[in-house]
Motif scaffolding. Structure first.
Motif, PDB file in Angstrom:
ATOM      1  N   LEU A  73       1.820  -7.176   5.284  1.00 52.97           N
ATOM      2  CA  LEU A  73       1.278  -5.895   4.852  1.00 52.97           C
ATOM      3  C   LEU A  73       2.411  -4.878   4.880  1.00 52.97           C
ATOM      4  O   LEU A  73       3.059  -4.698   5.907  1.00 52.97           O
ATOM      5  CB  LEU A  73       0.132  -5.467   5.773  1.00 52.97           C
ATOM      6  CG  LEU A  73      -0.632  -4.197   5.372  1.00 52.97           C
ATOM      7  CD1 LEU A  73      -2.031  -4.233   5.960  1.00 52.97           C
ATOM      8  CD2 LEU A  73       0.065  -2.940   5.806  1.00 52.97           C
ATOM      9  N   SER A 119       3.247  -0.910   4.096  1.00 46.43           N
ATOM     10  CA  SER A 119       2.552   0.343   3.800  1.00 46.43           C
ATOM     11  C   SER A 119       3.427   1.566   4.032  1.00 46.43           C
ATOM     12  O   SER A 119       4.238   1.604   4.960  1.00 46.43           O
ATOM     13  CB  SER A 119       1.296   0.459   4.661  1.00 46.43           C
ATOM     14  OG  SER A 119       0.637   1.685   4.375  1.00 46.43           O
ATOM     15  N   HIS A 165       3.802  -6.944   9.502  1.00 46.76           N
ATOM     16  CA  HIS A 165       3.627  -5.651   8.837  1.00 46.76           C
ATOM     17  C   HIS A 165       4.928  -4.871   8.764  1.00 46.76           C
ATOM     18  O   HIS A 165       5.844  -5.099   9.567  1.00 46.76           O
ATOM     19  CB  HIS A 165       2.596  -4.802   9.591  1.00 46.76           C
ATOM     20  CG  HIS A 165       3.103  -4.354  10.923  1.00 46.76           C
ATOM     21  ND1 HIS A 165       2.918  -5.088  12.064  1.00 46.76           N
ATOM     22  CD2 HIS A 165       3.828  -3.267  11.289  1.00 46.76           C
ATOM     23  CE1 HIS A 165       3.498  -4.476  13.078  1.00 46.76           C
ATOM     24  NE2 HIS A 165       4.064  -3.370  12.639  1.00 46.76           N
ATOM     25  N   SER A 200      -4.201   0.717   3.095  1.00 47.30           N
ATOM     26  CA  SER A 200      -3.598  -0.595   3.373  1.00 47.30           C
ATOM     27  C   SER A 200      -4.561  -1.473   4.160  1.00 47.30           C
ATOM     28  O   SER A 200      -4.523  -2.695   4.072  1.00 47.30           O
ATOM     29  CB  SER A 200      -2.285  -0.425   4.145  1.00 47.30           C
ATOM     30  OG  SER A 200      -2.541  -0.143   5.513  1.00 47.30           O
ATOM     31  N   ALA A 226       0.835  -1.203   0.000  1.00 43.18           N
ATOM     32  CA  ALA A 226       0.000   0.000   0.000  1.00 43.18           C
ATOM     33  C   ALA A 226       0.867   1.250   0.000  1.00 43.18           C
ATOM     34  O   ALA A 226       1.870   1.318   0.716  1.00 43.18           O
ATOM     35  CB  ALA A 226      -0.923   0.009   1.208  1.00 43.18           C
TER      36      ALA A 226
END
Lengths: 194, 536
Positions: A93, A95, A122, A80, A74
């Motif tokens: 993830l 971002s 993340h 995101s 993202a």
């Protein structure tokens, strides 16, 4: 090798450039690819996402099933989180941290970042500042790609070659800017993830 | 032979170029725009003199393509699904006249309404026109079907409809191309009356079309795009079309689908293949994007009380595009889901760009709303439709191309006086001009704002046929010269602009106000290209 990737951002932030770079690198590797894009109305500052699937085996669906994405990449923190139902249990993830506040009811940015921090795997990075250091804030999308590069299952040099190819038409300066951005993203993860 | 990475739209364009296309005709409309743009950017098209300029609207595009087909050359006409409504008259009648050179009509449907006002299913139009329909399930098929479609069109001398969806149009994958075929030489229809649809001739032509129906069904039964795959579990047979096949296969990663599967890529439906499935399966599940067309058809025409499941009985949701999870649930397989979206999530609708001329136009218009009955304004389709959302909330309708002017007139007829319409320059030349003529004819008390940003902005900045012609068009249609006013939509002219709008709203007749300033996105694009050229 098979990677299912959700690319997320706001119209105009360059998620299709990320897709183009990964896509080119995947094709050079002889992989199959399916990529679903958003064109039209949403590109006017609305939320946009792209499903990118690369695999050594043939790919059936143009869309990634929920809970099956290996990666969410993202370029905007609120975006995101919009596609979390796609992320698999082991998925990552990645971002950028800088919000794009083009709506009046954008939540508190710390609350958004805390929500990202609550996700098992993340990475949050200040891609905007890193891109500026590389030469232009416009390359922040490629910084995020650099951070994601470790999870793509591809040699980094293949992504560098793809950046070279994709930005070639825009001149040497732009190619070098994006190569610096790509490396900055990767180095951030190299230094911060154990 | 070459392998290219192409959007579905681009695969269709490349397929047309390689299959001997002589002209493509279209008005921009998401998700069909990129087909024509691909041809416009093609060096091969330039070198081979392939027509690729935009048309004023889908009706003119369809008719022009039919003219090229009349002259014996291969033509393609592309539009979004609602564009086929605009082109419906020539489309339906082209089935009666028939084609001469190969003629393919591409209609791009938008299930889930990503960028549209409805999710109508163009296959119904194809069925209505009684012509063959092709529906690709991947980019390679999209490419191959163009070649096949032109052959089919030239074999039966009939136009062929190609139906795609947004997901097909805007999804990218590898496509292997084939050898390039030459364009047709010009050759005119031998029957001087083939295209003369006087009732006595039209009856003969219609008979011919009806007599061709069994041949179209036979062509479907032998089509490489209609395939029957056997499966051991006959408790249920599956009929899939378009991308549904891919979602189905996604749910069986090992490759083996236990049920018999009939994949449909060509219509009218291949009757024998469907009967083959009905003979051996207890029930049939139909998985199709769009309306339940196949589901309704096979329920009816088999006439044997077969159990059919799909969108009508709720096995699949009645609306919206398909995805792998919807198909999994319909098959009784396990549904999957990742993490929930956190409660803090808010929607991020599209909005007018910073610096957009429409913002200044709406700011001026808003100061005059107290003159209008309950401040109501009719509007149209384009970027300016976003003026319906916060913070402007300045417009109250968006129905179809051109409807702002005619709805304003109808409302004025009903006593809503004065009545205001907001329309874009390109939408005006698409379908607004005839409505303005109606208003002039009756001297209706309406004020039409033609927001002239010198482009077709929403679809990506294609050229507008209105460029340099708007005042002349309006005056030519009979709007009085002193009531055609041009504004500069900039903050520094705000007071003046408000005054002019008020003046024209006070006039009891037709006024046209043209706020004129180029789209901020196309300026940016133009400047960058200029800079690039200078540097090079």
């Amino acid at each position: 090798m098979k990677k299912d990737i959700i690319l997320a951002g706001v119209g105009g932030q360059g998620i299709l450039s990320i897709a183009a770079v990964i896509g080119y690198a995947a094709l050079e590797e002889g992989m199959y690819l399916k990529q679903s894009e958003v064109h039209g109305m949403s590109q006017r500052g609305g939320d946009v996402m792209s499903n990118l699937r690369i695999s050594h085996e043939e790919i059936a669906s143009d869309l990634i099933p929920f809970g099956k994405a290996d990666l969410i990449i993202a370029v905007e923190p609120l975006e995101s989180l919009r596609y979390l139902p796609y992320l698999s249990n082991e998925g990552w993830l990645i971002s950028a941290s800088k919000p794009l506040e083009n709506i009046p009811n954008y939540p508190e940015i710390e609350v958004v970042l805390d929500a990202i921090r609550g996700i098992p795997h993340h990475i949050i990075l200040d891609a905007d500042v890193m891109a500026k250091d590389a030469g232009s804030a416009k390359a922040s999308n490629i910084v995020v790609l650099g951070a994601a590069s470790l999870f793509l299952g591809m040699e980094f040099s293949k992504l560098e070659a793809a950046v070279n190819y994709i930005f070639n038409g825009k001149g040497e300066d732009i190619v070098n800017l994006n190569l610096r951005a790509l490396r900055a993203g990767k180095e951030f993860v190299d230094h911060n993830q154990e | 032979m070459q392998k290219l990475l192409l959007l579905g739209d681009e695969a269709i364009a490349q397929g047309a170029l390689d299959a001997g296309l002589s002209g493509i005709y279209a008005y921009p409309g998401t998700p069909s725009t990129e087909i024509t743009e691909f041809v416009q950017k093609s060096k091969f098209a330039r070198e081979n003199n392939i027509h690729c300029q935009w048309s004023s609207n889908e009706k003119t595009a369809m008719e022009t393509a039919l003219g090229m087909s009349y002259a014996g050359k291969r033509a393609m006409v592309c539009m979004k699904h609602v564009g086929l409504n605009v082109a419906a008259d020539p489309f339906i009648n082209s089935a009666i006249t028939g084609a001469n050179g190969g003629l393919i009509v591409v209609a791009a449907d938008d299930p889930s309404m990503h960028s549209s006002q409805n999710e109508q299913d163009s296959r119904f139009f194809g069925k209505f026109a009684l012509i063959p329909i092709l529906e690709p399930s991947n980019q390679q098929e999209a490419y191959d079907m163009v070649h096949y479609g032109f052959d089919l069109s030239e074999k039966y001398l009939v136009p062929v409809l190609m139906r795609i969806t947004t997901r097909m149009a805007h999804s990218r994958a590898g496509v292997v191309t084939r050898e390039v075929r030459n364009q047709n030489e010009m050759h005119l229809p031998s029957d001087l009356q083939q295209f003369v649809l006087l009732p006595s001739i039209a009856r003969k032509r219609y008979k011919k079309l009806l007599n061709n129906q069994p041949r179209f069904i036979e062509a479907s039964e032998n089509s490489p795009f209609n395939t029957y795959f056997d499966g051991s579990d006959k408790s249920m047979g599956l009929i899939v079309c378009g991308l549904a096949q891919n979602y189905l296969r996604e749910n069986y990663p090992e490759g083996e689908i236990p049920h018999p599967v009939l994949k449909i890529g060509q219509y009218p439906l291949p009757r024998k293949l469907i009967e083959k499935m009905a003979d051996v399966c207890d029930e049939i599940l139909v998985i199709e994007d769009g309306y339940p067309l196949i589901e309704e058809l096979i329920k009816g025409y088999l006439g044997r009380g077969l159990k059919v499941k799909g969108r009508l009985d709720g096995t699949i949701p009645r609306e919206g595009e398909l995805n792998p999870n919807i198909v999994a649930v319909a098959l009784g397989l396990e549904d999957t889901c990742g993490l929930p979206v956190p409660d803090l999530m808010v929607s991020r609708p599209p909005s007018l760009c910073a610096g957009c001329p429409h913002i200044d136009s709406y700011n001026a218009l808003q100061e005059t709303l107290d003159i209008l009955p309950e401040g109501r304004v009719f509007s149209d389709i384009g970027c300016y439709t976003l003026g319906a959302l916060k913070p402007y909330e300045a417009i109250n309708s968006c129905v179809d191309m051109g409807a702002s002017i005619t709805m304003a007139k109808g409302a004025a007829d009903a006593g809503m006086i004065p009545s205001a319409a907001v329309i874009g320059d390109s939408t005006f030349t698409h379908s607004g001009m005839t409505g303005l003529l109606d208003a002039v004819h009756e001297k209706s008390p309406i004020t039409v704002l033609i927001l002239d940003n010198a482009t077709t902005a929403m679809t990506g900045g294609q050229e507008s046929h209105a460029a340099g012609r708007l005042e002349d068009i309006c005056k030519g249609l009979g709007v009085e010269e002193e009531h055609v006013r041009v504004l500069r939509p900039l903050r520094k002219y705000h007071e003046e602009n408000v005054r002019i709008i008020k003046e024209e709203l006070a006039y009891h007749g037709v006024s046209v106000i043209i706020p004129r300033r180029e789209c901020i996105v196309t300026i940016d694009k133009r400047m960058r290209e200029k800079f690039k050229k200078k540097k090079a």
